[in-house]
Design a protein around this motif. Structure first.
Motif, PDB file in Angstrom:
ATOM      1  N   LEU A   1      37.850 -19.240  41.731  1.00 50.54           N
ATOM      2  CA  LEU A   1      37.548 -18.160  42.672  1.00 50.54           C
ATOM      3  C   LEU A   1      38.807 -17.382  43.023  1.00 50.54           C
ATOM      4  N   LEU A   2      39.897 -18.100  43.272  1.00 55.71           N
ATOM      5  CA  LEU A   2      41.151 -17.431  43.604  1.00 55.71           C
ATOM      6  C   LEU A   2      41.590 -16.517  42.466  1.00 55.71           C
ATOM      7  N   SER A   3      41.466 -17.012  41.262  1.00 51.89           N
ATOM      8  CA  SER A   3      41.860 -16.226  40.100  1.00 51.89           C
ATOM      9  C   SER A   3      41.032 -14.959  39.964  1.00 51.89           C
ATOM     10  N   SER A   4      39.729 -15.071  40.207  1.00 49.36           N
ATOM     11  CA  SER A   4      38.840 -13.940  39.978  1.00 49.36           C
ATOM     12  C   SER A   4      38.996 -12.821  40.995  1.00 49.36           C
ATOM     13  N   VAL A   5      39.438 -13.148  42.224  1.00 51.60           N
ATOM     14  CA  VAL A   5      39.509 -12.091  43.251  1.00 51.60           C
ATOM     15  C   VAL A   5      40.924 -11.731  43.668  1.00 51.60           C
ATOM     16  N   LEU A   6      41.875 -12.652  43.502  1.00 57.59           N
ATOM     17  CA  LEU A   6      43.240 -12.363  43.945  1.00 57.59           C
ATOM     18  C   LEU A   6      44.248 -12.350  42.803  1.00 57.59           C
ATOM     19  N   GLY A   7      43.897 -12.934  41.660  1.00 61.15           N
ATOM     20  CA  GLY A   7      44.794 -12.913  40.515  1.00 61.15           C
ATOM     21  C   GLY A   7      46.171 -13.435  40.852  1.00 61.15           C
ATOM     22  N   ASP A   8      47.214 -12.664  40.478  1.00 56.13           N
ATOM     23  CA  ASP A   8      48.580 -13.126  40.696  1.00 56.13           C
ATOM     24  C   ASP A   8      49.077 -12.887  42.116  1.00 56.13           C
ATOM     25  N   LYS A   9      48.192 -12.470  43.014  1.00 56.93           N
ATOM     26  CA  LYS A   9      48.580 -12.320  44.425  1.00 56.93           C
ATOM     27  C   LYS A   9      48.528 -13.653  45.179  1.00 56.93           C
ATOM     28  N   VAL A  10      47.936 -14.676  44.562  1.00 58.50           N
ATOM     29  CA  VAL A  10      47.727 -15.954  45.257  1.00 58.50           C
ATOM     30  C   VAL A  10      49.030 -16.517  45.804  1.00 58.50           C
TER      31      VAL A  10
END
Length: 411
Positions: free
Chosen positions: A93-102
């Motif tokens: 989920l983190l990858s799909s909506v925030l990408g490299d902003k995590v």
């Protein structure tokens, strides 16, 4: 009444959940509350930017998935000894909506709130799925499509911006953020820069590697564990700490300055340990009926070190060995097993042998210091076979695969 996602999220994070989260992470409630005050609007801005940049359908899909996981009913239980903090589905989920902003968001939150990097990672990995779950619940209940959802987020974007607390520096993480307190942000950024040289070893913030795509995987490795493997034909999982490989030795204590605490045992013994260290975590589990012994109950040493390329324990390691012996004596029903691991560098056979030798060295040290054979059931070296980080990664990244662990077999 229009759906206000900010209010919905804040209303969901009740004082009970806040207290559970703070206890789980070993942080003051005030610090966790401060972290959430920054994380919620920052995450919503990141999600909104994703929707605005052509990713509205991805956001909707992630929101529906989060809602279907049942996180709205299970978040509180995640902050318990057996809950794991970060849900298994979170990295996707983190990858799909925030990408490299995590990683950037987690770093910013850790700096702003003064919490450990692992605590910031836990909050990002659990609160962002919660936010998505609430969005998904609203979207499902109101038959919103991707365009509808994007419009809803766009209309609330200014509220997200205004909710960002002064001093939270998202520069370079979430483009275009202006909080209305630019001077405060500038001063905070300057202060961070000035203090970095003296605080780089405090270990309170995530390492720079989390600023990249690797953050999504490492968030899970750092806080929840390094995946599973077979042990006595049973699936087990481990949370990582940093320990040596065949070619490199780096004392765990040299990398961070940690908060000392006294861990009290049932027999009245008090152990000088670190907050969030193995003594703290292990005793918390032993005192918690919900924390069951078995195949997946592992705890990692954080101050066991070896001479370079050998299985010889350093002198400083004896303190934690002694603490573990004291715990065994205070909990006579406790039975443990020692596990050893390396990263992927070097020869696999040599890594396996070294991990076995080191696991046995720790087991023998425990027995020689007063631990009984009946409580220390064995030692096993797994080498690099369960390492997750590529051999080509930096040494800093590969540290998560190098560790000596304790399995609670009975309690």
């Amino acid at each position: 009444m229009a759906f206000n996602i900010l209010d919905a999220v804040k209303g969901f994070l009740t004082p009970d959940i806040l207290s559970r989260a703070a206890s789980y992470m070993g942080e003051p409630e005030t610090s966790v509350s401060k972290a959430l005050n920054g994380l919620i609007p920052a995450s919503l801005l990141g999600i909104t930017l994703k929707a605005e940049s052509g990713g509205a359908q991805a956001v909707l899909d992630a929101a529906n998935k989060a809602n279907n996981t049942g996180i709205l009913n299970s978040l509180a239980s995640a902050y318990s000894a057996g809950g794991g903090g970060i849900p298994d589905f979170a990295p996707g989920l983190l990858s799909s909506v925030l990408g490299d902003k995590v990683g950037g968001i987690a770093n910013a939150i850790a700096q702003f709130a003064g919490v450990k990097g692992s605590s910031a990672a836990t909050l990002v990995g659990s609160v962002v799925p919660l936010i998505l779950g609430l969005i998904g619940k609203h979207a499902s209940g109101n038959n919103l499509n991707a365009s509808d959802l994007s419009g809803m987020l766009a209309r609330q974007k200014s509220a997200f911006m205004n909710a960002l607390p002064p001093g939270l520096n998202l520069s370079g993480v979430v483009p275009g953020v202006v909080t209305g307190a630019e001077r405060t942000v500038h001063e905070a950024r300057h202060a961070v820069h000035e203090t970095t040289q003296t605080k780089v070893n405090e270990g309170r913030w995530l390492t720079p590697v989390l600023l990249g795509v690797a953050a999504i995987a490492l968030l899970l490795y750092l806080v929840k564990g390094c995946g599973g493997h077979k042990d006595d034909d049973k699936l087990v999982s481990h949370a990582p700490v940093t320990h040596d490989t065949v070619a490199h030795t780096e004392p765990a204590a040299a990398a961070v300055t940690r908060t000392s605490m006294m861990v009290k045992l049932p027999d009245g013994t008090e152990l000088d340990a670190y907050r969030g260290g193995i003594e703290d975590q292990l005793v918390a589990c032993l005192n918690d009926a919900a924390c069951t012994a078995g195949k997946d109950r592992w705890f990692d040493f954080d101050n066991i070190n070896f001479e370079t390329g050998s299985s010889t324990l350093t002198g400083e390691s004896q303190k934690q060995v002694g603490n573990l012996v004291a715990i065994l004596k205070a909990y006579p029903k406790l039975k443990i097993k020692i596990g050893g691991y390396t990263d992927k560098t070097g020869d696999a056979a040599a890594n396996q042998k070294l991990s076995q030798d080191r696991a046995e060295a720790v087991m023998n040290a425990i027995k020689n210091s007063g631990g009984t054979s009946g409580q220390v059931t064995g030692a096993e070296g797994y080498g690099s076979q369960f390492a997750k980080i590529p051999e080509t990664a930096s040494d800093e990244e590969r540290k998560v695969d190098r560790r000596i662990s304790v399995q609670v077999r009975e309690k």
